[in-house]
Scaffold this motif. Structure first.
Motif, mmCIF file in Angstrom:
data_model
loop_
_atom_site.group_PDB
_atom_site.id
_atom_site.type_symbol
_atom_site.label_atom_id
_atom_site.label_comp_id
_atom_site.label_asym_id
_atom_site.label_seq_id
_atom_site.Cartn_x
_atom_site.Cartn_y
_atom_site.Cartn_z
ATOM 1 N N GLU A 184 0.798 -1.230 0.000
ATOM 2 C CA GLU A 184 0.000 0.000 0.000
ATOM 3 C C GLU A 184 0.827 1.275 0.000
ATOM 4 O O GLU A 184 0.275 2.360 -0.172
ATOM 5 C CB GLU A 184 -0.896 0.040 1.249
ATOM 6 N N ILE A 185 2.128 1.147 0.209
ATOM 7 C CA ILE A 185 2.939 2.352 0.402
ATOM 8 C C ILE A 185 4.367 2.111 -0.088
ATOM 9 O O ILE A 185 4.840 0.972 -0.100
ATOM 10 C CB ILE A 185 2.930 2.760 1.900
ATOM 11 N N LYS A 186 5.016 3.184 -0.502
ATOM 12 C CA LYS A 186 6.409 3.093 -0.939
ATOM 13 C C LYS A 186 7.138 4.315 -0.410
ATOM 14 O O LYS A 186 6.658 5.443 -0.537
ATOM 15 C CB LYS A 186 6.468 3.047 -2.459
ATOM 16 N N PHE A 187 8.324 4.075 0.185
ATOM 17 C CA PHE A 187 9.133 5.136 0.774
ATOM 18 C C PHE A 187 10.360 5.410 -0.091
ATOM 19 O O PHE A 187 10.917 4.491 -0.698
ATOM 20 C CB PHE A 187 9.584 4.740 2.185
ATOM 21 N N PHE A 188 10.793 6.676 -0.085
ATOM 22 C CA PHE A 188 11.912 7.101 -0.916
ATOM 23 C C PHE A 188 12.859 8.003 -0.144
ATOM 24 O O PHE A 188 12.422 8.844 0.639
ATOM 25 C CB PHE A 188 11.417 7.902 -2.132
ATOM 26 N N ILE A 189 14.149 7.841 -0.426
ATOM 27 C CA ILE A 189 15.162 8.800 0.007
ATOM 28 C C ILE A 189 15.385 9.717 -1.184
ATOM 29 O O ILE A 189 15.717 9.251 -2.272
ATOM 30 C CB ILE A 189 16.501 8.109 0.363
#
Length: 187
Positions: free
Chosen positions: A119-124
């Motif tokens: 449901e979610i994706k994190f990014f630097i």
């Protein structure tokens, strides 16, 4: 110019197969903002070696992968999601895909196990272009803009297949490109 669609929020930028810039090699970028001042997006298929808990220890056992969103502001964390019904926040950038939201509420949802990785994706960091820079790169055929994708591809954890799949989704005119080797010298 290969790209017949203008860039805008919610569209994908797909790198040409032999782009040698290591920041964008075989990249698929989800655009989250596009206006006269420039464009912002996140690379969907470049995972980092980090997990979210490595960056935010108070998230306990959260094994959410973190992706390299791009070479700009790599000291920042961003997220896209498709769980507005749980978070009740975020800017809709494509049908059912949201950018950002209330991070404090998100931390509670993560710590209580109410958010799944699908449901979610994190990014630097993020990818950014000035208006003229992106226009120039499109004219040079560095990128193809696409709106032909299923939302599941945005949240896919099969990074190796993301670029290939979005190329194939462009249709028969482009499908053969998905089989090109990464290094043109191997062709």
């Amino acid at each position: 110019m290969l790209s017949r669609i203008a860039p805008s929020s919610g569209k994908l930028l797909i790198s040409e197969p032999f782009l040698m810039d290591p920041n964008f090699q075989r990249s698929v970028v989800l655009l989250t903002q596009h206006h006269e001042e420039g464009t912002i997006g996140f690379i969907l298929n470049h995972p980092s070696a980090l997990l979210l808990k490595d960056l935010i220890p108070e998230l306990g056992d959260s094994d959410f992968p973190v992706y390299i969103g791009g070479p700009v502001a790599t000291d920042t964390i961003h997220f896209i999601h498709r769980c507005y019904d749980k978070l009740n926040d975020g800017e809709e950038i494509a049908k059912g895909i949201y950018w950002g939201g209330n991070f404090e509420a998100l931390k509670v949802l993560i710590n209580t196990g109410n958010i799944r990785q699908s449901e979610i994706k994190f990014f630097i960091g993020y990818s950014g272009w000035s208006d003229q820079q992106l226009k120039s790169e499109l004219v040079e055929n560095t990128w193809i803009v696409s709106d032909q994708y299923h939302p599941d591809i945005v949240f896919s954890d099969d990074e190796g297949e993301v670029w290939r799949e979005v190329i194939v989704n462009l249709g028969p005119k482009y499908a053969h490109v998905s089989k090109f080797p990464s290094d043109p010298n191997l062709n």
